[in-house]
Motif scaffolding. Sequence first.
Motif, PDB file in Angstrom:
ATOM      1  N   MET A 252       0.844  -1.203   0.000  1.00 17.88           N
ATOM      2  CA  MET A 252       0.000   0.000   0.000  1.00 17.88           C
ATOM      3  C   MET A 252       0.880   1.254   0.000  1.00 17.88           C
ATOM      4  SD  MET A 252      -3.493   0.703   1.659  1.00 17.88           S
ATOM      5  CE  MET A 252      -3.537   0.889   3.413  1.00 17.88           C
ATOM      6  N   LEU A 253       0.509   2.244  -0.807  1.00 17.28           N
ATOM      7  CA  LEU A 253       1.294   3.476  -0.895  1.00 17.28           C
ATOM      8  C   LEU A 253       1.282   4.232   0.426  1.00 17.28           C
ATOM      9  CD1 LEU A 253       0.493   5.373  -4.218  1.00 17.28           C
ATOM     10  CD2 LEU A 253       2.540   4.079  -3.603  1.00 17.28           C
ATOM     11  N   LEU A 254       2.431   4.785   0.795  1.00 18.24           N
ATOM     12  CA  LEU A 254       2.477   5.648   1.979  1.00 18.24           C
ATOM     13  C   LEU A 254       1.695   6.930   1.674  1.00 18.24           C
ATOM     14  CD1 LEU A 254       6.185   5.649   3.248  1.00 18.24           C
ATOM     15  CD2 LEU A 254       4.355   4.064   3.798  1.00 18.24           C
ATOM     16  N   THR A 255       1.045   7.465   2.679  1.00 23.50           N
ATOM     17  CA  THR A 255       0.315   8.727   2.495  1.00 23.50           C
ATOM     18  C   THR A 255       0.982   9.868   3.262  1.00 23.50           C
ATOM     19  OG1 THR A 255      -1.155   8.127   4.300  1.00 23.50           O
ATOM     20  CG2 THR A 255      -1.910   7.617   2.063  1.00 23.50           C
ATOM     21  N   LYS A 256       1.988   9.552   4.046  1.00 22.52           N
ATOM     22  CA  LYS A 256       2.784  10.552   4.748  1.00 22.52           C
ATOM     23  C   LYS A 256       4.128   9.929   5.064  1.00 22.52           C
ATOM     24  CE  LYS A 256       2.189  11.204   9.197  1.00 22.52           C
ATOM     25  NZ  LYS A 256       1.620  11.517  10.521  1.00 22.52           N
ATOM     26  N   ILE A 257       5.082  10.789   5.440  1.00 21.10           N
ATOM     27  CA  ILE A 257       6.387  10.272   5.834  1.00 21.10           C
ATOM     28  C   ILE A 257       6.870  11.076   7.039  1.00 21.10           C
ATOM     29  CG2 ILE A 257       7.705  11.737   4.229  1.00 21.10           C
ATOM     30  CD1 ILE A 257       9.529   9.222   3.752  1.00 21.10           C
ATOM     31  N   THR A 258       7.592  10.409   7.919  1.00 22.23           N
ATOM     32  CA  THR A 258       8.137  11.113   9.083  1.00 22.23           C
ATOM     33  C   THR A 258       9.660  11.083   9.042  1.00 22.23           C
ATOM     34  OG1 THR A 258       8.124   9.147  10.495  1.00 22.23           O
ATOM     35  CG2 THR A 258       6.139  10.526  10.518  1.00 22.23           C
ATOM     36  N   PHE A 259      10.241  12.114   9.649  1.00 19.56           N
ATOM     37  CA  PHE A 259      11.693  12.185   9.839  1.00 19.56           C
ATOM     38  C   PHE A 259      11.955  12.539  11.288  1.00 19.56           C
ATOM     39  CE2 PHE A 259      11.455  12.862   5.299  1.00 19.56           C
ATOM     40  CZ  PHE A 259      12.624  12.298   4.799  1.00 19.56           C
ATOM     41  N   PHE A 260      13.093  12.069  11.788  1.00 17.32           N
ATOM     42  CA  PHE A 260      13.508  12.497  13.114  1.00 17.32           C
ATOM     43  C   PHE A 260      13.735  14.014  13.100  1.00 17.32           C
ATOM     44  CE2 PHE A 260      14.868   7.982  13.039  1.00 17.32           C
ATOM     45  CZ  PHE A 260      14.031   7.543  14.062  1.00 17.32           C
ATOM     46  N   GLU A 261      13.348  14.643  14.206  1.00 23.01           N
ATOM     47  CA  GLU A 261      13.435  16.114  14.290  1.00 23.01           C
ATOM     48  C   GLU A 261      14.823  16.637  13.961  1.00 23.01           C
ATOM     49  OE1 GLU A 261      12.092  17.207  18.179  1.00 23.01           O
ATOM     50  OE2 GLU A 261      10.001  17.370  17.543  1.00 23.01           O
ATOM     51  N   ARG A 262      15.837  15.850  14.296  1.00 22.75           N
ATOM     52  CA  ARG A 262      17.194  16.354  14.086  1.00 22.75           C
ATOM     53  C   ARG A 262      17.541  16.538  12.611  1.00 22.75           C
ATOM     54  NH1 ARG A 262      18.039  10.782  15.632  1.00 22.75           N
ATOM     55  NH2 ARG A 262      19.576   9.694  14.343  1.00 22.75           N
ATOM     56  N   PHE A 263      16.712  16.002  11.709  1.00 17.17           N
ATOM     57  CA  PHE A 263      16.963  16.171  10.275  1.00 17.17           C
ATOM     58  C   PHE A 263      16.110  17.271   9.648  1.00 17.17           C
ATOM     59  CE2 PHE A 263      17.931  11.578  11.038  1.00 17.17           C
ATOM     60  CZ  PHE A 263      19.305  11.720  10.950  1.00 17.17           C
ATOM     61  N   GLU A 264      15.240  17.886  10.440  1.00 18.24           N
ATOM     62  CA  GLU A 264      14.293  18.866   9.884  1.00 18.24           C
ATOM     63  C   GLU A 264      15.013  20.016   9.179  1.00 18.24           C
ATOM     64  OE1 GLU A 264      11.523  20.345  12.777  1.00 18.24           O
ATOM     65  OE2 GLU A 264      10.766  21.921  11.433  1.00 18.24           O
ATOM     66  N   HIS A 265      16.033  20.569   9.851  1.00 18.14           N
ATOM     67  CA  HIS A 265      16.709  21.732   9.271  1.00 18.14           C
ATOM     68  C   HIS A 265      17.352  21.379   7.929  1.00 18.14           C
ATOM     69  CE1 HIS A 265      20.114  24.528   8.666  1.00 18.14           C
ATOM     70  NE2 HIS A 265      19.206  25.415   9.033  1.00 18.14           N
ATOM     71  N   ASP A 266      17.994  20.221   7.852  1.00 16.33           N
ATOM     72  CA  ASP A 266      18.660  19.813   6.607  1.00 16.33           C
ATOM     73  C   ASP A 266      17.647  19.614   5.477  1.00 16.33           C
ATOM     74  OD1 ASP A 266      21.123  19.893   7.799  1.00 16.33           O
ATOM     75  OD2 ASP A 266      21.406  17.727   7.898  1.00 16.33           O
ATOM     76  N   ILE A 267      16.465  19.126   5.817  1.00 12.85           N
ATOM     77  CA  ILE A 267      15.438  18.933   4.784  1.00 12.85           C
ATOM     78  C   ILE A 267      14.939  20.292   4.304  1.00 12.85           C
ATOM     79  CG2 ILE A 267      13.105  18.054   4.357  1.00 12.85           C
ATOM     80  CD1 ILE A 267      13.838  15.835   6.472  1.00 12.85           C
ATOM     81  N   LEU A 268      14.636  21.173   5.246  1.00  8.56           N
ATOM     82  CA  LEU A 268      14.093  22.488   4.876  1.00  8.56           C
ATOM     83  C   LEU A 268      15.109  23.323   4.105  1.00  8.56           C
ATOM     84  CD1 LEU A 268      12.073  23.405   8.106  1.00  8.56           C
ATOM     85  CD2 LEU A 268      11.181  22.639   5.886  1.00  8.56           C
ATOM     86  N   SER A 269      16.389  23.131   4.394  1.00  6.90           N
ATOM     87  CA  SER A 269      17.421  23.916   3.702  1.00  6.90           C
ATOM     88  C   SER A 269      17.780  23.320   2.341  1.00  6.90           C
ATOM     89  CB  SER A 269      18.695  23.992   4.566  1.00  6.90           C
ATOM     90  OG  SER A 269      19.328  22.720   4.606  1.00  6.90           O
ATOM     91  N   GLY A 270      17.285  22.125   2.068  1.00  5.32           N
ATOM     92  CA  GLY A 270      17.582  21.473   0.787  1.00  5.32           C
ATOM     93  C   GLY A 270      18.910  20.731   0.777  1.00  5.32           C
ATOM     94  N   SER A 271      19.562  20.613   1.937  1.00  7.97           N
ATOM     95  CA  SER A 271      20.854  19.916   1.957  1.00  7.97           C
ATOM     96  C   SER A 271      20.690  18.402   2.130  1.00  7.97           C
ATOM     97  CB  SER A 271      21.769  20.488   3.042  1.00  7.97           C
ATOM     98  OG  SER A 271      21.130  20.514   4.279  1.00  7.97           O
TER      99      SER A 271
END
Length: 105
Positions: free
Chosen positions: A1-20
């Motif tokens: 079944m296709l995922l409908t959301k995905i989670t990341f550990f909080e410590r990776f939030e900044h890297d995701i938002l910055s595009g790194s």
Amino acid sequence: MLLTKITFFERFEHDILSGSKTITLRDEAESHVIAGQILPVSTFETDRWFCDIQIIDVTPVKLTELTKVHAKQENMTLPQLRDVIAEIYPGLEQLFMIRFRILPQ
Ligand SMILES: CC(=O)Nc1ccn([C@H]2C[C@H](O)[C@@H](CO)O2)c(=O)n1
């Protein structure tokens, strides 16, 4: 079944938002996404939404095949990436590389 959301550990939030951080390595259970799919992203710890991503592609990759290229896409060194994988997925050899882009908020 296709995922409908995905989670990341909080410590990776900044890297995701910055595009790194542009990939994530997941186990088979979290590999069920398809190219073009748009997913809301929230923190694993508190389920707080913080962005939406679009899936570029999903590729199987073995732990032994990880290179500096994968690590750079995770904004880590290769030893750091290996440590993170060992912590989250102890003993798991078969991983799935999910490439994504962050959508404008
Ligand atoms: C529940 C769960 O497994 N959540 C995960 C799994 C992986 N990540 C991150 C950690 C690394 O940057 C890559 C590679 O696994 O993906 C995560 O944030 N949350």
